[in-house]
Design a protein around this motif. Structure first.
Motif, mmCIF file in Angstrom:
data_model
loop_
_atom_site.group_PDB
_atom_site.id
_atom_site.type_symbol
_atom_site.label_atom_id
_atom_site.label_comp_id
_atom_site.label_asym_id
_atom_site.label_seq_id
_atom_site.Cartn_x
_atom_site.Cartn_y
_atom_site.Cartn_z
ATOM 1 N N ASP A 12 0.849 -1.188 0.000
ATOM 2 C CA ASP A 12 0.000 0.000 0.000
ATOM 3 C C ASP A 12 0.886 1.240 0.000
ATOM 4 N N LEU A 13 1.406 1.581 -1.189
ATOM 5 C CA LEU A 13 2.341 2.690 -1.345
ATOM 6 C C LEU A 13 1.678 3.844 -2.074
ATOM 7 N N SER A 14 2.134 5.065 -1.796
ATOM 8 C CA SER A 14 1.542 6.243 -2.409
ATOM 9 C C SER A 14 2.625 7.151 -2.997
ATOM 10 N N PRO A 15 2.397 7.649 -4.216
ATOM 11 C CA PRO A 15 3.323 8.624 -4.774
ATOM 12 C C PRO A 15 3.053 10.039 -4.246
ATOM 13 N N ASP A 16 1.956 10.197 -3.502
ATOM 14 C CA ASP A 16 1.549 11.502 -2.970
ATOM 15 C C ASP A 16 1.990 11.629 -1.512
ATOM 16 N N TRP A 17 3.186 12.156 -1.307
ATOM 17 C CA TRP A 17 3.728 12.338 0.039
ATOM 18 C C TRP A 17 4.547 13.621 0.077
ATOM 19 N N SER A 18 4.837 14.092 1.294
ATOM 20 C CA SER A 18 5.637 15.314 1.422
ATOM 21 C C SER A 18 6.482 15.260 2.687
ATOM 22 N N GLY A 19 7.594 15.982 2.652
ATOM 23 C CA GLY A 19 8.504 16.060 3.788
ATOM 24 C C GLY A 19 9.335 14.807 3.960
ATOM 25 N N ILE A 20 10.602 14.994 4.265
ATOM 26 C CA ILE A 20 11.499 13.852 4.472
ATOM 27 C C ILE A 20 12.186 14.001 5.815
ATOM 28 N N ILE A 21 12.310 12.886 6.513
ATOM 29 C CA ILE A 21 13.100 12.834 7.733
ATOM 30 C C ILE A 21 14.003 11.618 7.626
ATOM 31 N N LEU A 22 15.276 11.806 7.906
ATOM 32 C CA LEU A 22 16.248 10.716 7.886
ATOM 33 C C LEU A 22 16.582 10.356 9.323
ATOM 34 N N ILE A 23 16.398 9.094 9.660
ATOM 35 C CA ILE A 23 16.704 8.616 11.003
ATOM 36 C C ILE A 23 17.927 7.714 10.903
ATOM 37 N N PHE A 24 19.021 8.120 11.544
ATOM 38 C CA PHE A 24 20.253 7.342 11.530
ATOM 39 C C PHE A 24 20.408 6.497 12.787
ATOM 40 N N ASN A 25 20.094 7.069 13.941
ATOM 41 C CA ASN A 25 20.227 6.365 15.208
ATOM 42 C C ASN A 25 18.958 6.576 16.035
ATOM 43 N N PRO A 26 17.945 5.735 15.831
ATOM 44 C CA PRO A 26 16.663 5.947 16.501
ATOM 45 C C PRO A 26 16.733 5.854 18.032
ATOM 46 N N ALA A 27 17.708 5.130 18.547
ATOM 47 C CA ALA A 27 17.825 4.990 20.002
ATOM 48 C C ALA A 27 18.206 6.307 20.668
ATOM 49 N N LYS A 28 18.938 7.177 19.969
ATOM 50 C CA LYS A 28 19.383 8.444 20.542
ATOM 51 C C LYS A 28 18.625 9.646 19.999
ATOM 52 N N SER A 29 17.667 9.423 19.124
ATOM 53 C CA SER A 29 16.959 10.520 18.480
ATOM 54 C C SER A 29 15.656 10.855 19.195
ATOM 55 N N MET A 30 15.526 12.109 19.615
ATOM 56 C CA MET A 30 14.282 12.544 20.241
ATOM 57 C C MET A 30 13.169 12.643 19.200
ATOM 58 N N VAL A 31 13.526 12.994 17.987
ATOM 59 C CA VAL A 31 12.540 13.070 16.906
ATOM 60 C C VAL A 31 11.988 11.683 16.608
ATOM 61 N N ALA A 32 12.859 10.681 16.531
ATOM 62 C CA ALA A 32 12.418 9.307 16.287
ATOM 63 C C ALA A 32 11.517 8.818 17.417
ATOM 64 N N ALA A 33 11.847 9.162 18.637
ATOM 65 C CA ALA A 33 11.017 8.772 19.782
ATOM 66 C C ALA A 33 9.643 9.433 19.700
ATOM 67 N N THR A 34 9.606 10.695 19.317
ATOM 68 C CA THR A 34 8.342 11.416 19.196
ATOM 69 C C THR A 34 7.464 10.818 18.101
ATOM 70 N N LEU A 35 8.092 10.443 16.972
ATOM 71 C CA LEU A 35 7.348 9.879 15.844
ATOM 72 C C LEU A 35 7.199 8.367 15.935
#
Length: 62
Positions: A26-49
């Motif tokens: 179930d993939l969509s070509p209609d998306w926006s914004g990119i976030i790159l997660i390199f180390n999810p264990a130390k990322s506050m953004v990854a924890a929030t999302l």
């Protein structure tokens, strides 16, 4: 160059026909914004999302 699509379930961005993370088709070509997660264990953004796997994600998928 292949067009990138985003998974509607986990928001992972890919160029394939199957999501590499959740194996959904179930993939969509209609998306926006990119976030790159390199180390999810130390990322506050990854924890929030609630992202636990290093990958390229879309912020919004329609």
């Amino acid at each position: 160059m292949a067009r990138e699509v985003a998974c509607k379930k986990c928001k992972a961005v890919t160029v394939g026909k199957v999501c590499p993370l959740c194996k959904s088709v179930d993939l969509s070509p209609d998306w926006s914004g990119i976030i790159l997660i390199f180390n999810p264990a130390k990322s506050m953004v990854a924890a929030t999302l609630d992202l636990t796997v290093p990958h390229k994600y879309a912020l919004k998928v329609a």
